[in-house]
Motif scaffolding. Sequence first.
Motif, PDB file in Angstrom:
ATOM      1  N   LEU B 278       0.838  -1.198   0.000  1.00  0.00           N
ATOM      2  CA  LEU B 278       0.000   0.000   0.000  1.00  0.00           C
ATOM      3  C   LEU B 278       0.874   1.251   0.000  1.00  0.00           C
ATOM      4  O   LEU B 278       0.662   2.190  -0.774  1.00  0.00           O
ATOM      5  N   VAL B 281       2.587   1.761  -3.251  1.00  0.00           N
ATOM      6  CA  VAL B 281       1.677   2.322  -4.251  1.00  0.00           C
ATOM      7  C   VAL B 281       1.613   3.838  -4.106  1.00  0.00           C
ATOM      8  O   VAL B 281       1.659   4.575  -5.098  1.00  0.00           O
ATOM      9  N   VAL B 284       4.864   5.262  -5.647  1.00  0.00           N
ATOM     10  CA  VAL B 284       4.985   5.179  -7.106  1.00  0.00           C
ATOM     11  C   VAL B 284       3.977   6.107  -7.783  1.00  0.00           C
ATOM     12  O   VAL B 284       4.305   6.811  -8.729  1.00  0.00           O
ATOM     13  N   MET B 316     -13.347  -2.171  -3.422  1.00  0.00           N
ATOM     14  CA  MET B 316     -11.961  -2.520  -3.677  1.00  0.00           C
ATOM     15  C   MET B 316     -11.744  -2.880  -5.144  1.00  0.00           C
ATOM     16  O   MET B 316     -10.662  -2.706  -5.678  1.00  0.00           O
ATOM     17  N   LEU B 317     -12.807  -3.362  -5.791  1.00  0.00           N
ATOM     18  CA  LEU B 317     -12.687  -3.694  -7.214  1.00  0.00           C
ATOM     19  C   LEU B 317     -12.423  -2.419  -8.009  1.00  0.00           C
ATOM     20  O   LEU B 317     -11.543  -2.375  -8.871  1.00  0.00           O
ATOM     21  N   ALA B 320      -8.956  -1.195  -7.449  1.00  0.00           N
ATOM     22  CA  ALA B 320      -7.980  -1.934  -8.253  1.00  0.00           C
ATOM     23  C   ALA B 320      -7.981  -1.451  -9.691  1.00  0.00           C
ATOM     24  O   ALA B 320      -6.925  -1.228 -10.292  1.00  0.00           O
ATOM     25  N   ILE B 321      -9.175  -1.256 -10.247  1.00  0.00           N
ATOM     26  CA  ILE B 321      -9.256  -0.815 -11.647  1.00  0.00           C
ATOM     27  C   ILE B 321      -8.640   0.571 -11.788  1.00  0.00           C
ATOM     28  O   ILE B 321      -7.877   0.839 -12.722  1.00  0.00           O
ATOM     29  N   LEU B 323      -6.347   1.864  -9.962  1.00  0.00           N
ATOM     30  CA  LEU B 323      -4.905   1.724  -9.815  1.00  0.00           C
ATOM     31  C   LEU B 323      -4.267   1.322 -11.146  1.00  0.00           C
ATOM     32  O   LEU B 323      -3.296   1.935 -11.607  1.00  0.00           O
ATOM     33  N   ILE B 324      -4.844   0.300 -11.787  1.00  0.00           N
ATOM     34  CA  ILE B 324      -4.298  -0.165 -13.072  1.00  0.00           C
ATOM     35  C   ILE B 324      -4.417   0.952 -14.108  1.00  0.00           C
ATOM     36  O   ILE B 324      -3.471   1.259 -14.835  1.00  0.00           O
ATOM     37  N   MET B 327      -1.822   3.652 -13.656  1.00  0.00           N
ATOM     38  CA  MET B 327      -0.489   3.243 -14.086  1.00  0.00           C
ATOM     39  C   MET B 327      -0.410   3.211 -15.603  1.00  0.00           C
ATOM     40  O   MET B 327       0.579   3.624 -16.194  1.00  0.00           O
ATOM     41  N   LEU B 328      -1.472   2.723 -16.252  1.00  0.00           N
ATOM     42  CA  LEU B 328      -1.464   2.652 -17.712  1.00  0.00           C
ATOM     43  C   LEU B 328      -1.431   4.053 -18.304  1.00  0.00           C
ATOM     44  O   LEU B 328      -0.682   4.332 -19.228  1.00  0.00           O
TER      45      LEU B 328
END
Lengths: 293, 361
Positions: B278, B281, B284, B316-317, B320-321, B323-324, B327-328
């Motif tokens: 955590l 994250v 970054v 949390m789903l 997560a999305i 977060l991805i 980053m993308l």
Amino acid sequence: MSFLNHLINGISLGSIYAIIALGYTMVYGIAKMLNFAHGDVIMVGGYMCFCATTYLGWPAPAGILLAVVVCTVLGVVIERLAYKPLRMAPALAVLITAIGVSYFLQNAALLIWGSSTKSFTSVVGGSPIPLFGGQLTIAPVTIVTVVTCIIIMVVLTLFTNKSKAGTAMRAVSEDKGAAQLMGINVNTTISLTFAIGSGLAAIAGVLLCSAYPTLMPTTGSMPGIKAFTAAVFGGIGSIPGAFIGGILLGVIEIFAGAYISTQLQNAIVFAVLIIVLLVKPDGLLGKRVSEKV
Amino acid sequence: MQKLKKYAATKAGRDAIISFGIVIIAFIVMQALLAADMVSSLLEGLLVPICAYVVMAVSLNLTVGILGELSLGHAGFMSVGAFSGIVAATCLSGTGAPEPVQLAVSIVIGGICAAIAGVIIGVPVLRLKGDYLAIVTLAFGEIIKNIVNVLYVGLDSSGLHFSLLEQRFELAEDGEMIINGAMGVSGVSRLSTFVSGFVLVLITLLLILNLINSRAGRAVMAVRDNKIAADSIGISTTRYKLMAFVISAAFAGMAGTLYGLNYTTTTANKFDFNTSILILVFVVLGGLGNIWGSVIAATLLTVLPEMLREVGDFRMLIYAILLIAMMLFNNSPLKQRILEKRGMKQMEKLEKAEQSGKEGA
């Protein structure tokens, strides 16, 4: 006799770690990334097999096949969607994305199957086989696990060393640019690696849940970390290294739990890893790469 | 004023002003909202954890961003700090010292204990590189968690008692158990306050920003950029690496004490691998080496899951999305193009300004 019993348990657990670690090490070798979502692919494999055998009433082999197919596709899709756009990005960005994928899989599983623990029926039936007049018993699942692990290890070694696709894989892991110039399709090769790694994770998931029959959304994370440790232990990127690392880790874990303390089991496993890395900083079978100025 | 302007023109100065500005403004706004009673109890409960996470993120940024070594066990130092700080606070509670003093002393003790752990872990770990170093920090984080889980500490009139694996000591009648193995600690007096958290954040920023802009900080960055080159110009790489690592551990320990003294019960499992991740994250997403980025990321990403509470199970789903996706996007060609466009516009503006300046002259 209890010593032998612990040894067998250790090798059985170690074989599962070895199968996961093989997938880890292949993906690391080719994509140079720590795929933290690998442990959660194991969990998905476990759930798939569970659904097929318990809800749909399929026979065990069909359940395993479903798990392998779903996980293989899942691995390729994850690679395409989440990791491929980041191929030129710094390693840490890929690492965080992998963590994101891991959270995603865990929480998706939580939504689909709920947080309650599912009890998994072993895919290998039969009663324990007595040896030495009943002093020692071996569960059939133990034998299946160890044999599967050895078969996978031999086939993978042959595949990477002898086949054309395997050679391409080694070429890509050594130098992507040069491999591309030689006419190797880098994207396909990386996808293939993820497919194999995830397929192996599915098998590991089914075997893990057969040996330790509890299934929840976080089932995969600790074995994932342990297998990663095993891969590093044996020298990350090396297939025999992952095998030896996995087996050793399993045996150490069971012995530490049996003879020292179950509460400190994990601490001892990690302490051994640290000592090994301090003596051999590239793992047991890792290659030493000298740094150029 | 002139001096401040000159300071703000340097990159270091700008970073410092932005960092302190954000923290101080956020604090004033929160205080005003608190006074007006416009803060939900949920957010109010998050204030101290946010401060602790900000300190954690800033300190981890020192290891990951400035020193350039990936650490996956930062929560281990937080754990050491939390439990040693709680033991210190329990010992101090009988002295009758005012609460802020008790808290400050506990935080310092937590920091010192974490720094000692940092030395013990740093000496072997910093000999390794890259992913091997990462896995060993992960291993140490797990070891700390396991050891705290079997640690028993009690306090009575004859002093502190320790034992591992099981409770091997008898306490006198007036004694009390502080750490009770896997049960952790309970009945802690909650000394941490938002103001104390704010002060800790300010101290952390002051020390770490000054460190980065000092001779030692530049040496650490030289080691990060090229170890061999740094070695060859006479920088003691081991020394500076260890220094950065230990300072990072010490601040994590202080954050741990602040965090631990904010709850009545704490167990070792609160500071596991997921907590380390955590914090990573935060670092970054905030930007490696960017201190004020860590401050913002830690704050937003602590509040975000709570804001998403309305969507219930999907919380949390979605996290997560997001977060991805972040980053993308951060590494996508789209962002590159946007940045380039902005850069071009700025160039044009500068050119225009230059021209008009010339014409004026």
